[in-house]
Design a protein around this motif. Sequence first.
Motif, PDB file in Angstrom:
ATOM      1  N   UNK A 120       0.839  -1.211   0.000  1.00  0.00           N
ATOM      2  CA  UNK A 120       0.000   0.000   0.000  1.00  0.00           C
ATOM      3  C   UNK A 120       0.871   1.257   0.000  1.00  0.00           C
ATOM      4  N   UNK A 121       1.869   1.297   0.883  1.00  0.00           N
ATOM      5  CA  UNK A 121       2.772   2.447   0.967  1.00  0.00           C
ATOM      6  C   UNK A 121       3.531   2.622  -0.343  1.00  0.00           C
ATOM      7  N   UNK A 122       4.008   1.511  -0.886  1.00  0.00           N
ATOM      8  CA  UNK A 122       4.771   1.557  -2.147  1.00  0.00           C
ATOM      9  C   UNK A 122       3.924   2.130  -3.283  1.00  0.00           C
ATOM     10  N   UNK A 123       2.714   1.611  -3.462  1.00  0.00           N
ATOM     11  CA  UNK A 123       1.885   2.051  -4.580  1.00  0.00           C
ATOM     12  C   UNK A 123       1.508   3.519  -4.453  1.00  0.00           C
ATOM     13  N   UNK A 124       1.195   3.974  -3.246  1.00  0.00           N
ATOM     14  CA  UNK A 124       0.879   5.389  -3.052  1.00  0.00           C
ATOM     15  C   UNK A 124       2.081   6.267  -3.399  1.00  0.00           C
ATOM     16  N   UNK A 125       3.265   5.814  -2.997  1.00  0.00           N
ATOM     17  CA  UNK A 125       4.481   6.595  -3.259  1.00  0.00           C
ATOM     18  C   UNK A 125       4.850   6.562  -4.730  1.00  0.00           C
ATOM     19  N   UNK A 126       4.690   5.406  -5.361  1.00  0.00           N
ATOM     20  CA  UNK A 126       5.004   5.272  -6.784  1.00  0.00           C
ATOM     21  C   UNK A 126       4.134   6.218  -7.610  1.00  0.00           C
ATOM     22  N   UNK A 127       2.864   6.303  -7.289  1.00  0.00           N
ATOM     23  CA  UNK A 127       1.970   7.201  -8.021  1.00  0.00           C
ATOM     24  C   UNK A 127       2.393   8.654  -7.827  1.00  0.00           C
ATOM     25  N   UNK A 128       2.820   9.012  -6.615  1.00  0.00           N
ATOM     26  CA  UNK A 128       3.339  10.368  -6.390  1.00  0.00           C
ATOM     27  C   UNK A 128       4.569  10.627  -7.258  1.00  0.00           C
ATOM     28  N   UNK A 129       5.437   9.620  -7.355  1.00  0.00           N
ATOM     29  CA  UNK A 129       6.660   9.797  -8.149  1.00  0.00           C
ATOM     30  C   UNK A 129       6.327   9.938  -9.633  1.00  0.00           C
ATOM     31  N   UNK A 130       5.383   9.141 -10.128  1.00  0.00           N
ATOM     32  CA  UNK A 130       4.950   9.256 -11.523  1.00  0.00           C
ATOM     33  C   UNK A 130       4.433  10.675 -11.791  1.00  0.00           C
ATOM     34  N   UNK A 131       3.586  11.154 -10.895  1.00  0.00           N
ATOM     35  CA  UNK A 131       3.011  12.490 -11.075  1.00  0.00           C
ATOM     36  C   UNK A 131       4.068  13.582 -10.975  1.00  0.00           C
ATOM     37  N   UNK A 132       5.046  13.397 -10.085  1.00  0.00           N
ATOM     38  CA  UNK A 132       6.096  14.396  -9.905  1.00  0.00           C
ATOM     39  C   UNK A 132       6.912  14.546 -11.186  1.00  0.00           C
ATOM     40  N   UNK A 133       7.337  13.432 -11.767  1.00  0.00           N
ATOM     41  CA  UNK A 133       8.112  13.513 -13.004  1.00  0.00           C
ATOM     42  C   UNK A 133       7.237  13.946 -14.178  1.00  0.00           C
ATOM     43  N   UNK A 134       5.982  13.533 -14.161  1.00  0.00           N
ATOM     44  CA  UNK A 134       5.078  13.953 -15.226  1.00  0.00           C
ATOM     45  C   UNK A 134       4.880  15.455 -15.273  1.00  0.00           C
ATOM     46  N   UNK A 135       4.995  16.101 -14.116  1.00  0.00           N
ATOM     47  CA  UNK A 135       4.792  17.547 -14.054  1.00  0.00           C
ATOM     48  C   UNK A 135       6.071  18.339 -14.306  1.00  0.00           C
ATOM     49  N   UNK A 136       7.230  17.669 -14.293  1.00  0.00           N
ATOM     50  CA  UNK A 136       8.498  18.403 -14.440  1.00  0.00           C
ATOM     51  C   UNK A 136       9.260  18.076 -15.725  1.00  0.00           C
ATOM     52  N   UNK A 137       9.109  16.871 -16.259  1.00  0.00           N
ATOM     53  CA  UNK A 137       9.783  16.546 -17.517  1.00  0.00           C
ATOM     54  C   UNK A 137       9.027  17.182 -18.679  1.00  0.00           C
ATOM     55  N   UNK A 138       9.745  17.407 -19.768  1.00  0.00           N
ATOM     56  CA  UNK A 138       9.120  18.053 -20.925  1.00  0.00           C
ATOM     57  C   UNK A 138       9.677  17.471 -22.215  1.00  0.00           C
ATOM     58  N   UNK A 139       9.008  17.785 -23.320  1.00  0.00           N
ATOM     59  CA  UNK A 139       9.485  17.366 -24.639  1.00  0.00           C
ATOM     60  C   UNK A 139       9.517  15.854 -24.785  1.00  0.00           C
ATOM     61  N   UNK A 140      10.574  15.364 -25.434  1.00  0.00           N
ATOM     62  CA  UNK A 140      10.656  13.928 -25.704  1.00  0.00           C
ATOM     63  C   UNK A 140      10.889  13.112 -24.447  1.00  0.00           C
ATOM     64  N   UNK A 141      11.323  13.754 -23.348  1.00  0.00           N
ATOM     65  CA  UNK A 141      11.484  13.047 -22.081  1.00  0.00           C
ATOM     66  C   UNK A 141      10.147  12.593 -21.508  1.00  0.00           C
ATOM     67  N   UNK A 142       9.054  13.085 -22.084  1.00  0.00           N
ATOM     68  CA  UNK A 142       7.731  12.660 -21.632  1.00  0.00           C
ATOM     69  C   UNK A 142       7.104  11.632 -22.571  1.00  0.00           C
ATOM     70  N   UNK A 143       7.853  11.229 -23.619  1.00  0.00           N
ATOM     71  CA  UNK A 143       7.371  10.189 -24.535  1.00  0.00           C
ATOM     72  C   UNK A 143       8.026   8.877 -24.125  1.00  0.00           C
ATOM     73  N   UNK A 144       7.223   7.879 -23.796  1.00  0.00           N
ATOM     74  CA  UNK A 144       7.730   6.602 -23.297  1.00  0.00           C
ATOM     75  C   UNK A 144       7.768   5.585 -24.429  1.00  0.00           C
ATOM     76  N   UNK A 145       8.974   5.066 -24.699  1.00  0.00           N
ATOM     77  CA  UNK A 145       9.130   4.073 -25.771  1.00  0.00           C
ATOM     78  C   UNK A 145       8.887   2.657 -25.274  1.00  0.00           C
ATOM     79  N   UNK A 146       9.129   2.401 -23.984  1.00  0.00           N
ATOM     80  CA  UNK A 146       8.938   1.069 -23.407  1.00  0.00           C
ATOM     81  C   UNK A 146       8.755   1.212 -21.902  1.00  0.00           C
ATOM     82  N   UNK A 147       8.037   0.264 -21.326  1.00  0.00           N
ATOM     83  CA  UNK A 147       7.836   0.209 -19.876  1.00  0.00           C
ATOM     84  C   UNK A 147       8.251  -1.176 -19.414  1.00  0.00           C
ATOM     85  N   UNK A 148       8.959  -1.228 -18.278  1.00  0.00           N
ATOM     86  CA  UNK A 148       9.425  -2.524 -17.766  1.00  0.00           C
ATOM     87  C   UNK A 148       9.216  -2.568 -16.258  1.00  0.00           C
TER      88      UNK A 148
END
Length: 378
Positions: free
Chosen positions: A32-60
């Motif tokens: 539970x703690x991990x998933x809540x934190x992971x979502x915060x981290x996704x949102x944090x980078x989503x709000x600060x990265x720009x351009x091609x750094x926001x285009x995901x070619x693969x997920x692992x």
Amino acid sequence: MPIGLYIHVPFCIKKCLYCDFTSYPVSGRGVKVYLESLIREINLYGSTLAGEDKIISSVFFGGGTPTTLPPASFRTVLDEVRASFSLAAGCEITAEANPGTVDSAGLAQLLEAGVNRLSIGVQSFNDGLLGVLGRVHSAGQALEAVRLARKAGFDNINLDFICGIPGQSLHDWRETLNKAVEMAPEHIAAYGLQLEKGTPLAEAASRGEICACPEETEEAMYQEAIEILTAHGYQHYEISNFAKPGRQCAHNLVYWLNRPYLGLGPAAHSFIGGSRFSNDASLERYSDRLSREEYPVENKTLLSAEDEMSETMFLGLRLTGGIDLDLFHKRFGRRAEDIYRREIEGLIDKGLLEMSGGRLCLTKKGLPLANIVFREFV
């Protein structure tokens, strides 16, 4: 340039005896703690990265054991990724799985969530050798996991195997390889066991309780893998990886081609904007920092041009197709043949490298001696 996205899932039912990756015993509160934190981290980078750094070619999704998470959580996480980033057309989305942690319903939910590639950690089809490794599954469970994955609809499956296990014979390895090709996965990874310092298996070897696999036996196993898998239509495209045509692992190619990637989760590593950095390995500290909207980064290094060229050389030489010398020149404005003239000429003279068609590659002789070659470019 679009980036790869790695998501570290730091939970296991039981840590394998050879593993030195960051992982914790799975628990409801920890997840539970991990998933809540992971979502915060996704949102944090989503709000600060720009351009091609926001285009995901693969997920692992790697681990640990990603399939210790509730299957529904993959949809939650991937929905957040889609909301914060843009997934490239045909984006490869891989989840690692332990055969002892999957069932029909869970696999169906993974596929529905968008996972389109499954990487199953089989390691061996010999129950005795699985016991040596401390795996929580049996050979029968591994076979069943592949069957269930096919039934669920997965048409892109990787199977991981390990050679050089203490007590493993060439006959054992050959039997595992033959069983592997019978299963007809799209991709096979065949790694030599590393006795990492501090792991229970390495400590048992240092005490003389087990005998490490002789080097010549492990080399024979490696050659056997190449012969058997290529004879069955698998392309040997990286030192330890084999794929049916067109089924190379897109995410791992990001690493080997030294392209940018973002790592999320405790202990995950990233390479973005010319910097390499890693997250805090402690789940508690990782979560605490994200609760305060802080990046959970522990170490960060800005690479020089020389560092990046060096890494591009030794990572690219892992690929059997080697390094495209014109692309290297286009990327760095300098030719690898000039920068590393002494090293390249010396390794060619030793028969470990060859240059042909504008590419620099390991030779057949150089493949099992790759680490000697890599050290020349560090």
